[in-house]
Design an enzyme around this catalytic site. Structure first.
Site, PDB file in Angstrom:
ATOM      1  N   ASP A 229       0.853  -1.208   0.000  1.00 62.64           N
ATOM      2  CA  ASP A 229       0.000   0.000   0.000  1.00 62.64           C
ATOM      3  C   ASP A 229       0.878   1.243   0.000  1.00 62.64           C
ATOM      4  O   ASP A 229       2.064   1.185   0.343  1.00 62.64           O
ATOM      5  CB  ASP A 229      -0.962   0.004   1.203  1.00 62.64           C
ATOM      6  CG  ASP A 229      -0.254   0.112   2.551  1.00 62.64           C
ATOM      7  OD1 ASP A 229       0.807  -0.525   2.732  1.00 62.64           O
ATOM      8  OD2 ASP A 229      -0.749   0.836   3.444  1.00 62.64           O
TER       9      ASP A 229
ATOM     10  N   ARG B 119       5.898  11.080  18.044  1.00 59.54           N
ATOM     11  CA  ARG B 119       6.842   9.992  17.758  1.00 59.54           C
ATOM     12  C   ARG B 119       7.467   9.585  19.078  1.00 59.54           C
ATOM     13  O   ARG B 119       7.858  10.437  19.885  1.00 59.54           O
ATOM     14  CB  ARG B 119       7.936  10.468  16.806  1.00 59.54           C
ATOM     15  CG  ARG B 119       7.437  10.826  15.430  1.00 59.54           C
ATOM     16  CD  ARG B 119       7.189   9.592  14.554  1.00 59.54           C
ATOM     17  NE  ARG B 119       6.436   9.975  13.368  1.00 59.54           N
ATOM     18  CZ  ARG B 119       6.140   9.152  12.373  1.00 59.54           C
ATOM     19  NH1 ARG B 119       6.522   7.888  12.414  1.00 59.54           N
ATOM     20  NH2 ARG B 119       5.446   9.575  11.355  1.00 59.54           N
TER      21      ARG B 119
ATOM     22  N   GLU C  57       0.115  -0.897   5.942  1.00 54.21           N
ATOM     23  CA  GLU C  57       1.174  -0.279   6.748  1.00 54.21           C
ATOM     24  C   GLU C  57       0.959   1.224   6.881  1.00 54.21           C
ATOM     25  O   GLU C  57       1.135   1.794   7.958  1.00 54.21           O
ATOM     26  CB  GLU C  57       2.547  -0.557   6.117  1.00 54.21           C
ATOM     27  CG  GLU C  57       3.715  -0.318   7.074  1.00 54.21           C
ATOM     28  CD  GLU C  57       4.169   1.124   7.157  1.00 54.21           C
ATOM     29  OE1 GLU C  57       4.839   1.480   8.137  1.00 54.21           O
ATOM     30  OE2 GLU C  57       3.839   1.930   6.245  1.00 54.21           O
TER      31      GLU C  57
HETATM   32  N1  BES Z   1       8.711   3.241   5.432  1.00 55.13           N
HETATM   33  C1  BES Z   1       8.086   4.137   6.344  1.00 55.13           C
HETATM   34  C2  BES Z   1       8.822   4.273   7.656  1.00 55.13           C
HETATM   35  C3  BES Z   1      10.242   4.777   7.591  1.00 55.13           C
HETATM   36  C4  BES Z   1      10.676   5.624   6.583  1.00 55.13           C
HETATM   37  C5  BES Z   1      11.117   4.416   8.572  1.00 55.13           C
HETATM   38  C6  BES Z   1      11.993   6.073   6.549  1.00 55.13           C
HETATM   39  C7  BES Z   1      12.422   4.874   8.580  1.00 55.13           C
HETATM   40  C8  BES Z   1      12.860   5.700   7.545  1.00 55.13           C
HETATM   41  C9  BES Z   1       6.665   3.657   6.601  1.00 55.13           C
HETATM   42  O1  BES Z   1       5.994   3.309   5.421  1.00 55.13           O
HETATM   43  C10 BES Z   1       5.854   4.754   7.206  1.00 55.13           C
HETATM   44  O2  BES Z   1       5.680   5.767   6.572  1.00 55.13           O
HETATM   45  N2  BES Z   1       5.329   4.520   8.386  1.00 55.13           N
HETATM   46  C11 BES Z   1       4.399   5.392   8.995  1.00 55.13           C
HETATM   47  C12 BES Z   1       3.701   4.591  10.052  1.00 55.13           C
HETATM   48  C13 BES Z   1       2.351   5.067  10.455  1.00 55.13           C
HETATM   49  C14 BES Z   1       1.414   5.269   9.318  1.00 55.13           C
HETATM   50  C15 BES Z   1       1.764   4.159  11.485  1.00 55.13           C
HETATM   51  C16 BES Z   1       5.100   6.582   9.589  1.00 55.13           C
HETATM   52  O3  BES Z   1       6.265   6.486  10.021  1.00 55.13           O
HETATM   53  O4  BES Z   1       4.496   7.655   9.598  1.00 55.13           O
HETATM   54 MN    MN Z   2       7.126   2.127   4.226  1.00 50.38          MN
HETATM   55 MN    MN Z   3       5.305   5.239   4.494  1.00 49.58          MN
END
Ligand code: BES
Ligand code: MN
Ligand code: MN
Length: 461
Positions: A88, A333, A158
């Site tokens: 997604d 965060r 995700e």
């Molecule tokens: N891939 C990201 C997380 C990420 C990006 C971690 C770059 C470290 C470096 C993931 O798809 C993401 O965007 N996660 C969301 C989680 C949330 C929707 C629960 C986020 O971090 O905002």
């Molecule tokens: Mn991601």
């Molecule tokens: Mn993401």
């Protein structure tokens, strides 16, 4: 040239075409309008696993979007690597800021990607990075070099918090039995500076509603005599951080893990150029919690940010109105050992407490996730580091990623498994922003490096 590299060279164009097909399907999990496309993407990922020779490939129901599962068990006695990724993507808007359509992948050169980058929503996060694993499996199967068992678990929720995935883990412990989790969904420092994330932040995501009068009012007739919920909300939000950008919610820092001076010095050894950072973002100055560097602020310290705020009249021209309601989406965060539940509760309690008697406040909780740290001495981490050293010619630097991947903490608590955050993207690849892109260099480097992880992981066994 190794037989693996030779195979990649020969099939380069096709590897790219196949990723393009995946990127053309708008699998936006947050917007129900795209439901059919999200499912179409799951089907396409399933077909891609079947095409490379994975077995028992299926879509597993979760209560939300399906998990794509597939496996290659070469010998049940050998270790198993469980690959996780997500198909997604984030919504593409604001659409008008894209220089090419978000779901029509286009190759463009940039300063950072002189060899070209694929511009499309999901190119880096996470279709491009996830698909490297499908192609790496193809490479290993076609060159007879897969040294252990592999399972794939690719989810479709995700970007909306993986709410159904914890239940899926609990219900499928046997099916998901493995020795380590391998994930490419994070970043490296730069294309000439490999790194491996050894931490992810957690998340507590809240929504607040502030109500003043029972209806929108004439701002002249009532203005000055009745609380304006937008004004009140802004004041309340402003009070959540003090002059040192420290968060003021009582007990917010109670469980924050404090790093030793030596650990902080180690973390700050990672290359970071503040001028390049400012230039990339077109900001005149950086910002953050007093007493911490940018790497610390984004890696080991918790934050509080307004993601969106609305209320009153926001249309064309001017309307004189004292609105009845104001809203905001606020995320925090988290770092070890804060928990999403603890912080959500502390936020809600505090936010209600600071509301003046002139308004009513409602606080609700969206998704959350727990922070994680990854050991740099596990055999899997060392195998990943060795693989990168081989393809980049440099030892990767352990770094703390600021983003969140909610399922990683659950891999540990439910399945007892450690994860390796084997990301190949760049922070500047505009994830979640207009013009997201993924370097061709990064895509092929990932496909080349992943099989070496398997090799080194098994040679340590
Ligand atoms: N891939 C990201 C997380 C990420 C990006 C971690 C770059 C470290 C470096 C993931 O798809 C993401 O965007 N996660 C969301 C989680 C949330 C929707 C629960 C986020 O971090 O905002
Ligand atoms: Mn991601
Ligand atoms: Mn993401």
């Amino acid at each position: 040239m190794s037989i693996q590299k030779e195979y990649i060279e020969k099939n380069k164009e096709r590897f790219l075409d196949e990723l393009f097909s995946l990127l053309r399907i708008p699998s936006v999990s947050a917007d129900p309008k795209y439901k059919g496309d999200v499912i179409k993407t799951a089907e396409a990922v399933k077909a891609s696993l079947i095409a490379v020779g994975a077995d028992n490939v299926e879509l597993c129901e979760t209560g939300g979007y399906p998990v794509v599962y597939g496996e290659k068990i070469i010998d049940a006695k050998l270790p198993t690597v469980l690959v996780y990724g997500h198909y997604d993507v984030q919504p593409a808007d604001p659409l008008e800021l894209w220089t090419s359509p978000p779901f029509e992948p286009t190759i463009k050169k940039t300063d950072i990607h002189p060899d070209g980058a694929i511009f499309a929503r999901g190119s880096c996060d996470d279709k491009g990075q996830m698909f490297m694993h499908v192609k790496a499996l193809e490479v290993m199967l076609k060159t007879n070099t897969l040294p252990c068992n592999v399972k794939f678990m690719i989810e479709g929720e995700e970007e909306v918090g993986s709410a159904n995935l914890g239940g899926f883990l609990k219900a499928n412990k046997e099916k998901l039995k493995a020795d380590v989790i391998l994930i490419s969904d994070t970043s490296i420092i730069a294309n000439d500076t490999p790194s491996i994330d050894v931490g992810l932040r957690g998340l507590a995501y809240m929504e607040v509603e502030v109500t003043g009068p029972n209806r929108d009012l004439h701002s002249g007739v009532y203005g000055g005599g009745v609380a304006n919920p937008v004004n009140v909300l802004c004041k309340m939000i402003a009070s959540l951080q003090d002059e040192n950008n420290h968060i003021t919610i009582p007990g917010f820092y109670d469980n924050v893990m404090v790093l030793s001076d030596a650990e902080r010095a180690e973390l700050n050894k990672a290359p970071f150029n503040v001028d390049a950072y400012k230039k990339d973002l077109d900001i005149n100055d950086i910002h953050g919690e007093k007493g911490y560097t940018t790497l610390e602020r984004t890696g080991i310290r918790p934050t509080l940010d307004v993601n969106g705020i609305w209320g009153g009249y926001t249309g064309e021209g001017a309307k004189t109105v004292l609105p009845s309601k104001a809203y905001a989406k606020i995320s925090m965060r988290l770092v070890p050992n804060q928990t999403s539940e603890e912080i959500s509760n502390k936020f809600a309690e505090h936010f209600k407490k600071i509301a003046p008697a002139s308004v009513k406040v409602k606080v609700s909780h969206h998704h959350g996730g727990e922070p994680v740290v990854v050991s740099t001495s596990s055999p899997a981490y060392l195998a990943a580091a060795k693989a990168m050293e081989e393809t980049y010619g440099k030892k990767p630097i352990p770094t703390r990623g600021g983003g969140s991947i909610p399922i990683v903490a659950l891999f540990k608590s439910v399945l007892g498994l450690d994860s390796v955050l084997f990301g190949f993207g760049l922070d500047s690849d505009a994830l979640h922003s207009p013009n997201e892109h993924y370097g061709l260099f990064n895509y092929y480097k990932g496909i080349e490096t992943i099989p070496l992880f398997y090799k080194h992981y098994m040679s340590g066994k």
